[in-house]
Design an enzyme around this catalytic site. Structure first.
Site, PDB file in Angstrom:
ATOM      1  N   CYS A   1      59.710  85.692 -12.250  1.00 19.43           N
ATOM      2  CA  CYS A   1      60.954  85.005 -11.894  1.00 19.43           C
ATOM      3  C   CYS A   1      60.634  83.982 -10.799  1.00 19.43           C
ATOM      4  CB  CYS A   1      61.984  86.024 -11.416  1.00 19.43           C
ATOM      5  SG  CYS A   1      61.661  86.668  -9.761  1.00 19.43           S
TER       6      CYS A   1
ATOM      7  N   GLU B   1      56.006  92.234  -9.093  1.00 21.28           N
ATOM      8  CA  GLU B   1      54.989  91.343  -8.541  1.00 21.28           C
ATOM      9  C   GLU B   1      54.959  91.419  -7.022  1.00 21.28           C
ATOM     10  OE1 GLU B   1      56.554  89.336 -12.353  1.00 21.28           O
ATOM     11  OE2 GLU B   1      57.363  90.561 -10.722  1.00 21.28           O
TER      12      GLU B   1
ATOM     13  N   HIS C   1      60.679  93.419  -6.678  1.00 19.59           N
ATOM     14  CA  HIS C   1      60.213  93.180  -8.043  1.00 19.59           C
ATOM     15  C   HIS C   1      58.764  93.646  -8.152  1.00 19.59           C
ATOM     16  CE1 HIS C   1      63.280  89.806  -9.198  1.00 19.59           C
ATOM     17  NE2 HIS C   1      63.854  90.793  -8.515  1.00 19.59           N
TER      18      HIS C   1
ATOM     19  N   CYS D   1      59.344  85.636  -7.519  1.00 22.61           N
ATOM     20  CA  CYS D   1      57.992  86.183  -7.643  1.00 22.61           C
ATOM     21  C   CYS D   1      56.954  85.074  -7.780  1.00 22.61           C
ATOM     22  CB  CYS D   1      57.921  87.138  -8.828  1.00 22.61           C
ATOM     23  SG  CYS D   1      58.868  88.638  -8.547  1.00 22.61           S
TER      24      CYS D   1
END
Length: 154
Positions: free
Chosen positions: A81, A53, A51, A84
């Site tokens: 999320c 991040e 992801h 993250c």
């Protein structure tokens, strides 16, 4: 408008158009300078943890040669999320800025509600249950770590 948020949005746009992942971007900032950046690369790397991040945290840690980013901030185009958010906490990033909510992300198919709901359940009630396996040797690595004098705590 915040230049760091604009950079995160720019990275998200790259991620949305280059078919390497989804529409997510993030930057890590220290002392008013970008020290890490990334966009979602889940599909191109076959890595469900790639992801934006996480990619940005990895980039910042590598550049700063540290695993603690406590004097940093993160700007991400979308509310992080659960994975993250956990990584942000583990990295000790104390300030989190985001542009659109998880509810906005859900409207385009990125819905994390299931995970939030699962975390609220007892372990045995989850869709993917956790089952503890008791083995006498299981605590040995913990004992080694606990008594080790030259360990690097994190």
């Amino acid at each position: 408008m915040n230049k760091f948020m604009l950079k995160a949005i720019e990275l998200a746009s790259i991620g949305a158009t280059n078919t390497k992942g989804g529409p997510f971007g993030a930057v890590i900032v220290k002392n008013n300078e970008i020290v890490g950046q990334g966009y979602n690369q889940v599909t191109s790397t076959c890595d469900p943890t790639a992801h934006a991040e996480i990619v940005a945290i990895r980039d910042a840690c590598k550049k700063l040669n540290t695993f603690h980013l406590e004097n940093c901030e993160i700007y991400t185009n979308c509310e992080p999320c659960p994975m993250c958010l956990g990584a942000i906490y583990w990295a000790h990033i104390r300030k989190i800025y985001y542009a659109v909510s998880r509810y906005d992300a859900a409207k385009i198919g990125f819905d994390d509600a299931f995970i939030y709901e699962e975390f609220a359940k007892d372990l045995g009630q989850r869709q993917y249950p956790l089952t503890q396996v008791i083995v006498p040797q299981a605590l040995k690595p913990f004992e080694i770590w606990y008594t080790m004098e030259n360990k690097i705590n994190y």
